[in-house]
Structure formats: structure tokens, C-alpha cells
Design a protein around this motif. Structure first.
Motif, mmCIF file in Angstrom:
data_model
loop_
_atom_site.group_PDB
_atom_site.id
_atom_site.type_symbol
_atom_site.label_atom_id
_atom_site.label_comp_id
_atom_site.label_asym_id
_atom_site.label_seq_id
_atom_site.Cartn_x
_atom_site.Cartn_y
_atom_site.Cartn_z
ATOM 1 N N ILE A 18 7.543 -25.799 75.256
ATOM 2 C CA ILE A 18 7.739 -24.647 74.373
ATOM 3 C C ILE A 18 8.346 -25.105 73.045
ATOM 4 C CG2 ILE A 18 9.079 -22.520 74.061
ATOM 5 C CD1 ILE A 18 8.650 -21.974 77.032
ATOM 6 N N VAL A 19 9.292 -26.051 73.124
ATOM 7 C CA VAL A 19 9.897 -26.587 71.900
ATOM 8 C C VAL A 19 8.839 -27.310 71.067
ATOM 9 C CG1 VAL A 19 11.670 -28.113 70.946
ATOM 10 C CG2 VAL A 19 12.132 -26.829 73.042
ATOM 11 N N TYR A 20 7.970 -28.076 71.757
ATOM 12 C CA TYR A 20 6.892 -28.777 71.046
ATOM 13 C C TYR A 20 6.011 -27.785 70.288
ATOM 14 C CZ TYR A 20 7.804 -32.978 73.928
ATOM 15 O OH TYR A 20 8.375 -34.064 74.538
ATOM 16 N N ALA B 88 21.489 -33.175 79.576
ATOM 17 C CA ALA B 88 21.231 -31.953 80.343
ATOM 18 C C ALA B 88 21.849 -30.766 79.618
ATOM 19 C CB ALA B 88 21.834 -32.081 81.743
ATOM 20 N N ASP B 89 21.195 -29.607 79.715
ATOM 21 C CA ASP B 89 21.815 -28.406 79.170
ATOM 22 C C ASP B 89 22.785 -27.834 80.212
ATOM 23 O OD1 ASP B 89 20.179 -27.182 81.073
ATOM 24 O OD2 ASP B 89 19.058 -25.964 79.634
ATOM 25 N N PHE B 90 23.363 -26.678 79.893
ATOM 26 C CA PHE B 90 24.385 -26.091 80.775
ATOM 27 C C PHE B 90 23.859 -25.868 82.191
ATOM 28 C CE2 PHE B 90 26.455 -22.323 82.591
ATOM 29 C CZ PHE B 90 27.778 -22.734 82.594
ATOM 30 N N ASN B 91 22.673 -25.267 82.299
ATOM 31 C CA ASN B 91 22.121 -24.998 83.635
ATOM 32 C C ASN B 91 21.793 -26.284 84.384
ATOM 33 O OD1 ASN B 91 22.279 -22.199 83.379
ATOM 34 N ND2 ASN B 91 20.283 -22.065 82.383
ATOM 35 N N GLY C 170 28.309 -28.396 77.834
ATOM 36 C CA GLY C 170 28.900 -27.675 78.956
ATOM 37 C C GLY C 170 29.257 -26.234 78.701
ATOM 38 N N LEU C 171 28.527 -25.549 77.835
ATOM 39 C CA LEU C 171 28.715 -24.117 77.599
ATOM 40 C C LEU C 171 27.391 -23.388 77.831
ATOM 41 C CD1 LEU C 171 30.795 -23.934 74.270
ATOM 42 C CD2 LEU C 171 31.624 -23.615 76.597
ATOM 43 N N PRO C 172 27.434 -22.135 78.337
ATOM 44 C CA PRO C 172 26.194 -21.395 78.625
ATOM 45 C C PRO C 172 25.283 -21.217 77.420
ATOM 46 C CG PRO C 172 28.088 -20.292 79.605
ATOM 47 C CD PRO C 172 28.634 -21.385 78.748
ATOM 48 N N GLU C 173 25.846 -21.214 76.210
ATOM 49 C CA GLU C 173 24.999 -21.030 75.021
ATOM 50 C C GLU C 173 24.053 -22.203 74.809
ATOM 51 O OE1 GLU C 173 27.493 -22.095 71.172
ATOM 52 O OE2 GLU C 173 28.740 -21.108 72.667
ATOM 53 N N TYR C 174 24.341 -23.325 75.455
ATOM 54 C CA TYR C 174 23.465 -24.490 75.342
ATOM 55 C C TYR C 174 22.496 -24.527 76.525
ATOM 56 C CZ TYR C 174 26.444 -26.037 71.559
ATOM 57 O OH TYR C 174 27.124 -26.117 70.365
ATOM 58 N N THR C 175 21.553 -23.612 76.471
ATOM 59 C CA THR C 175 20.494 -23.544 77.471
ATOM 60 C C THR C 175 19.176 -23.760 76.738
ATOM 61 O OG1 THR C 175 21.767 -21.997 78.819
ATOM 62 C CG2 THR C 175 19.403 -22.117 79.235
ATOM 63 N N PHE C 176 18.491 -24.844 77.070
ATOM 64 C CA PHE C 176 17.307 -25.242 76.313
ATOM 65 C C PHE C 176 16.019 -24.771 76.982
ATOM 66 C CE2 PHE C 176 20.133 -29.154 75.581
ATOM 67 C CZ PHE C 176 20.840 -28.517 74.583
ATOM 68 N N PRO C 177 15.042 -24.332 76.187
ATOM 69 C CA PRO C 177 13.738 -23.979 76.753
ATOM 70 C C PRO C 177 13.010 -25.241 77.204
ATOM 71 C CG PRO C 177 13.678 -23.844 74.362
ATOM 72 C CD PRO C 177 15.101 -24.143 74.727
ATOM 73 N N TRP D 39 22.369 -29.618 69.396
ATOM 74 C CA TRP D 39 23.484 -28.965 68.716
ATOM 75 C C TRP D 39 23.004 -27.819 67.845
ATOM 76 C CZ3 TRP D 39 27.855 -29.774 70.840
ATOM 77 C CH2 TRP D 39 28.186 -31.021 71.374
ATOM 78 N N LYS D 40 23.851 -26.798 67.753
ATOM 79 C CA LYS D 40 23.528 -25.635 66.933
ATOM 80 C C LYS D 40 24.409 -25.628 65.684
ATOM 81 C CE LYS D 40 22.338 -22.790 70.920
ATOM 82 N NZ LYS D 40 22.627 -21.556 71.663
ATOM 83 N N GLY D 41 24.047 -24.754 64.743
ATOM 84 C CA GLY D 41 24.885 -24.536 63.579
ATOM 85 C C GLY D 41 24.860 -25.638 62.547
ATOM 86 N N LEU D 42 23.835 -26.476 62.570
ATOM 87 C CA LEU D 42 23.733 -27.514 61.551
ATOM 88 C C LEU D 42 23.165 -26.929 60.259
ATOM 89 C CD1 LEU D 42 22.356 -30.546 63.613
ATOM 90 C CD2 LEU D 42 24.718 -29.854 63.227
ATOM 91 N N ARG D 43 23.262 -27.691 59.202
ATOM 92 C CA ARG D 43 22.815 -27.222 57.893
ATOM 93 C C ARG D 43 21.300 -27.054 57.828
ATOM 94 N NH1 ARG D 43 25.003 -29.881 52.317
ATOM 95 N NH2 ARG D 43 24.087 -28.368 50.885
ATOM 96 N N TYR D 44 20.584 -27.859 58.611
ATOM 97 C CA TYR D 44 19.124 -27.848 58.570
ATOM 98 C C TYR D 44 18.567 -27.208 59.834
ATOM 99 C CZ TYR D 44 20.390 -31.213 55.011
ATOM 100 O OH TYR D 44 20.978 -31.816 53.925
ATOM 101 N N LYS D 45 17.283 -26.891 59.780
ATOM 102 C CA LYS D 45 16.620 -26.322 60.951
ATOM 103 C C LYS D 45 16.712 -27.312 62.106
ATOM 104 C CE LYS D 45 12.367 -24.169 62.523
ATOM 105 N NZ LYS D 45 13.122 -23.009 63.027
ATOM 106 N N THR D 46 16.904 -26.807 63.305
ATOM 107 C CA THR D 46 16.988 -27.685 64.477
ATOM 108 C C THR D 46 15.984 -27.254 65.542
ATOM 109 O OG1 THR D 46 18.738 -26.338 65.498
ATOM 110 C CG2 THR D 46 19.439 -28.190 64.121
#
Length: 201
Positions: free
Chosen positions: A21-23, A146-149, A10-17, A132-139
Motif C-alpha cells: 500500500i505504501v508502494y 517493527a511498528d507498534f502492533n 513503541g507508541l500506537p500512533e506508529y502503526t504502518f500500512p 517517523w512522523k512530523g518531519l519537514r518533508y513528505k514521508t
């Protein structure tokens, strides 16, 4: 009249492509690793995420991955229901059958990765499929939530008189709903009541 909504992202920074595109990004990363003869560990929840990873690794990378036994069992259930995931191997002392391993994320830590490097005599690259962001490994932002939008669009389309938010960024998202959509909103957990009608009194 009342919308109760789960607000994990529920924060704007969590907006997923878009997933496509992720694939593409994921497959570029995977190809780069395997072209260097690195072993790849992908983390994804045993139900849902791991099946998506199994399918996209097959379809986009042409690789038949090793999968943890819990994932193997869930894959079989999906296939019995008609979902085609491609080929994969049940992890069972057969590390040389593939250069990609899919495991539940809670198994991934430095000890596992170092043990794999020691056993395989090659570098191990690791990534986790999660919003989630900021994990120790690549994400890679693959999420069933659902993302924020997406959350905002859902509230807008439902057009409720009141919004109750729950989990994740409940307070923050309630504030966004009030400011952006002008709909009364508050976190479900901010009061001690347990019956929904008590929140509407």
C-alpha cells in the motif's frame, strides 16, 4: 524467560500500512510529480532503505534513478549477493540522466533543494522513506523497524516472564505491555545496572 526488545516505534500512533500500500501511494505521488516535469528527491538510508527505493522506483515507476555514490556502492554489494535492484546511475555531474535522485536523508535540506531547482530550472519535490512522523518533508512509512502492533505481537508470541524495553519509546511501550499483556515490563535504562541478571534479581 526475559525478553529484551528494541522499541523505536513503541507508541500506537506508529502503526504502518502493508508495504504494498505504501508502494502504491509512493508511486502515485512520484508519477504526479514527474508528470508535471518536476525533479524528485527521495531520501533513504544508504544501506537497506536506499536499495528498496532503487528497486521500487524501477519496478513500479519504470524509472532508472540517480543514486548518491554511497548508495551506488551499497547497491553493487547487494547485486553481488544476488539481489536484483534494476538500473540506476551513479551521481556524478549527470543530473540530466534521470528525473529521480535517491540520497541519504541527512543530505536533504533547503539549500540542496534550492540548488537543484536553480541548476535544473524546474521544481523539486522531496520525500523521505521513514517511519517517523512530523518531519519537514513528505514521508512514506517504510521502515526496517517493527511498528507498534508488530512489537506487541512479538512480545505476545515470545510469552516471556519479563520484558525489558530499550530505545525509542521504551517507557511507554513497557507500560503498554504491562496493561495489555499483563507481563511485567520496564525500560532497560531506568536503572544503572549493566548486567542483565541484575535486572532479574
Amino acid at each position: 524467560d526475559t525478553l529484551l526488545i528494541e522499541t523505536t516505534f513503541g507508541l500506537p500512533e506508529y502503526t504502518f500500512p502493508p508495504r504494498e500500500i505504501v508502494y502504491e501511494e509512493m508511486m502515485r505521488w512520484l508519477h504526479n510529480s514527474t508528470s508535471k516535469n518536476h525533479f524528485v528527491v527521495l531520501g533513504g538510508y544508504s544501506t537497506g532503505k536506499a536499495q528498496e527505493l532503487t528497486k521500487i522506483v524501477n519496478e513500479f515507476a519504470g524509472v532508472h534513478p540517480l543514486v548518491h555514490s554511497r548508495i551506488f556502492e551499497q547497491n553493487k554489494i547487494y547485486e553481488k549477493s544476488g539481489v536484483k535492484l534494476g538500473s540506476y546511475y551513479n551521481l556524478n555531474h549527470n543530473m540530466n540522466d534521470s528525473n529521480v535522485l535517491i540520497v541519504p536523508p541527512h543530505y536533504i535540506d533547503e539549500s540542496l533543494l534550492k540548488a537543484l531547482e536553480h541548476q535544473l530550472h524546474k521544481k523539486v519535490d522531496c520525500a523521505i522513506a521513514t517511519g517517523w512522523k512530523g518531519l519537514r518533508y513528505k514521508t512514506f512509512p517504510l521502515s526496517d523497524h517493527a511498528d507498534f502492533n508488530g512489537l506487541l505481537d512479538y512480545v505476545k508470541n515470545a510469552n516471556p516472564k519479563t520484558v525489558l524495553t530499550h530505545h525509542g519509546f521504551a517507557g511507554e511501550f513497557a507500560s503498554y505491555v504491562q496493561r495489555r499483556l499483563k507481563i511485567p515490563a520496564r525500560p532497560l535504562g531506568e536503572a544503572s545496572q549493566t548486567m542483565l541478571h541484575e535486572y532479574n534479581s
